[in-house]
Motif scaffolding. Structure first.
Motif, short mmCIF file in Angstrom:
data_model
loop_
_atom_site.label_atom_id
_atom_site.label_comp_id
_atom_site.label_asym_id
_atom_site.label_seq_id
_atom_site.Cartn_x
_atom_site.Cartn_y
_atom_site.Cartn_z
N THR A 226 -65.11 -7.49 -25.30
CA THR A 226 -64.18 -8.08 -24.32
C THR A 226 -63.38 -6.97 -23.64
O THR A 226 -63.19 -6.99 -22.41
N GLY A 227 -62.95 -5.99 -24.41
CA GLY A 227 -62.20 -4.87 -23.84
C GLY A 227 -63.01 -4.13 -22.78
O GLY A 227 -62.50 -3.83 -21.69
N GLU A 228 -64.28 -3.88 -23.08
CA GLU A 228 -65.17 -3.20 -22.11
C GLU A 228 -65.28 -4.00 -20.82
O GLU A 228 -65.19 -3.46 -19.72
N TYR A 229 -65.50 -5.30 -20.97
CA TYR A 229 -65.72 -6.14 -19.79
C TYR A 229 -64.44 -6.25 -18.95
O TYR A 229 -64.51 -6.33 -17.72
N LEU A 230 -63.30 -6.23 -19.62
CA LEU A 230 -62.03 -6.27 -18.88
C LEU A 230 -61.85 -4.98 -18.09
O LEU A 230 -61.40 -4.99 -16.95
N ARG A 231 -62.22 -3.87 -18.71
CA ARG A 231 -62.12 -2.58 -17.99
C ARG A 231 -63.00 -2.60 -16.76
O ARG A 231 -62.63 -2.14 -15.68
N LEU A 232 -64.22 -3.14 -16.92
CA LEU A 232 -65.14 -3.21 -15.78
C LEU A 232 -64.61 -4.15 -14.70
O LEU A 232 -64.77 -3.89 -13.51
N ALA A 233 -63.99 -5.24 -15.13
CA ALA A 233 -63.42 -6.19 -14.16
C ALA A 233 -62.35 -5.49 -13.33
O ALA A 233 -62.32 -5.62 -12.10
N ILE A 234 -61.51 -4.73 -14.00
CA ILE A 234 -60.43 -4.03 -13.28
C ILE A 234 -61.03 -2.98 -12.35
O ILE A 234 -60.73 -2.92 -11.16
N LYS A 235 -61.97 -2.20 -12.89
CA LYS A 235 -62.57 -1.12 -12.11
C LYS A 235 -63.23 -1.65 -10.82
O LYS A 235 -63.12 -1.03 -9.77
N HIS A 236 -63.91 -2.78 -10.93
CA HIS A 236 -64.66 -3.27 -9.77
C HIS A 236 -63.95 -4.41 -9.04
O HIS A 236 -64.56 -5.08 -8.20
N ASN A 237 -62.70 -4.62 -9.41
CA ASN A 237 -61.90 -5.67 -8.77
C ASN A 237 -62.61 -7.04 -8.82
O ASN A 237 -62.79 -7.71 -7.80
N LEU A 238 -62.99 -7.41 -10.04
CA LEU A 238 -63.66 -8.69 -10.26
C LEU A 238 -62.72 -9.62 -11.03
O LEU A 238 -61.88 -9.15 -11.81
N ILE A 239 -62.88 -10.92 -10.83
CA ILE A 239 -62.09 -11.89 -11.59
C ILE A 239 -62.67 -11.94 -13.01
O ILE A 239 -63.88 -12.09 -13.18
N ALA A 240 -61.80 -11.80 -14.01
CA ALA A 240 -62.25 -11.91 -15.41
C ALA A 240 -62.17 -13.37 -15.80
O ALA A 240 -61.08 -13.95 -15.84
N THR A 241 -63.33 -14.00 -16.04
CA THR A 241 -63.33 -15.43 -16.36
C THR A 241 -63.54 -15.65 -17.86
O THR A 241 -63.85 -14.70 -18.60
N ALA A 242 -63.37 -16.90 -18.28
CA ALA A 242 -63.44 -17.23 -19.71
C ALA A 242 -64.28 -18.48 -19.92
O ALA A 242 -64.05 -19.51 -19.29
N GLY A 243 -65.27 -18.38 -20.80
CA GLY A 243 -66.10 -19.55 -21.08
C GLY A 243 -66.61 -19.56 -22.51
O GLY A 243 -66.83 -18.51 -23.11
N SER A 244 -66.78 -20.76 -23.04
CA SER A 244 -67.27 -20.88 -24.42
C SER A 244 -68.79 -20.96 -24.47
O SER A 244 -69.42 -20.52 -25.43
#
Ligand code: AMP
Ligand code: ZN
Ligand code: FE
Ligand code: FE
Length: 280
Positions: A226-244
């Protein structure tokens, strides 16, 4: 009780085990205030809910597309408009499922397993038929005990009865969602099994095609993923979404809104998607 959201939910329109109405009622019970119906290759689940009236649960129209990238890459689409051309494209995706399903059944038959297309069809309550429906027949007939086992032993990628299906490219999937006014999001990046650098490059490429989000919070993630994906979201200006990725009994360890018990995300994410879709 804490208010929850869940942006990755399957119903009986594809390979979930709860009907769309049951899912919404269950959301209400669990205090999940917004859900996106993201069935594989069909909008029928959401369509069923348009005239339902369940107070307190916001329902977002969504889709999950399977595309090809060194195996499968799934793309979620939110706030899709049901255009004729989008519906036609989904129909062709479902056709490719049917062709593949038949070949899987033939492979299972060839290794001595007694299973027919009719039996698989009976498991499916909606129009999008997938491997979990085949898995259910294998369980009912005593060939396997759990859904996991059906994928592990027979129908999972690379296993004895696995058959590749005709898939579109990630770029085509993104274009298809954009053309229907939707917001494209990379689903569960963990299943791509890519290093941080490779994922970074892939995301850069997809962002150029119009990718708008990444499912950074996912029920099966480790904390570090999750930490990695959040970093990538910030880097590429993407919305970080959440799903089960709720599927009811087909994935019994994953619950609506809470996943494996580790999810609780705020409505802010929905607001961002809505804004991106121009639906505020
Ligand atoms: P299909 O879309 O027909 O290729 O089937 C793939 C779907 O099966 C995935 O999107 C998941 O919903 C589900 N699936 C994959 N692996 C498993 C598993 N081990 N247990 C339960 N469901 C699974
Ligand atoms: Zn599924
Ligand atoms: Fe998926
Ligand atoms: Fe899914």
């Amino acid at each position: 009780m804490k208010k929850l959201i869940d942006l990755h939910v399957h119903t009986t329109a594809s390979d979930g085990t709860m009907t769309p109405i049951e899912v919404v009622k269950y959301a209400k019970l669990k205090n999940v205030i917004a859900i996106a119906i993201t069935d594989h290759d069909t909008l029928a689940g959401y369509s069923e809910l348009i005239h339902s009236n369940i107070d307190g649960v916001e329902i977002i129209p969504g889709i999950e597309l399977s595309t090809e990238y060194r195996g499968e890459l799934h793309i979620l689409g939110y706030y899709i408009n049901e255009t004729d051309s989008f519906k036609k494209q989904l129909e062709s995706q479902r056709d490719s499922r049917d062709v593949r399903n038949k070949r899987i059944i033939e492979k299972l038959n060839s290794i001595g397993m007694n299973i027919t297309s009719e039996e698989v069809q009976e498991q499916a309550k909606g129009e999008s038929i997938g491997r979990p429906h085949i898995g259910s027949v294998l369980i009912n007939k005593g060939y396997c005990k759990r859904m996991d086992e059906t994928f592990e032993k027979y129908i999972g990628e690379g296993k004895i009865a696995y058959v590749e299906r005709q898939r579109i490219s990630p770029e085509e999937g993104i274009a298809m969602i954009l053309a229907a006014g939707g917001v494209p999001v990379l689903a569960h990046p963990k299943f791509l099994n890519l290093s941080f650098n490779k994922l970074d490059k892939l995301i850069e490429r997809l962002k150029n095609e119009g990718l708008a989000g990444i499912e950074a919070y996912y029920s099966m993630n480790t904390v570090s993923e999750t930490g990695e994906y959040l970093r990538l979201a910030i880097k590429h200006n993407l919305i970080a979404t959440a799903g089960s990725d709720f599927h009811g009994k087909n994935k019994p360890e994953i619950d609506l809104g809470t996943g494996r018990g580790n999810m609780d995300y705020s409505y802010e994410i929905v607001k961002k998607l809505k804004q991106k879709a121009g639906r505020e």
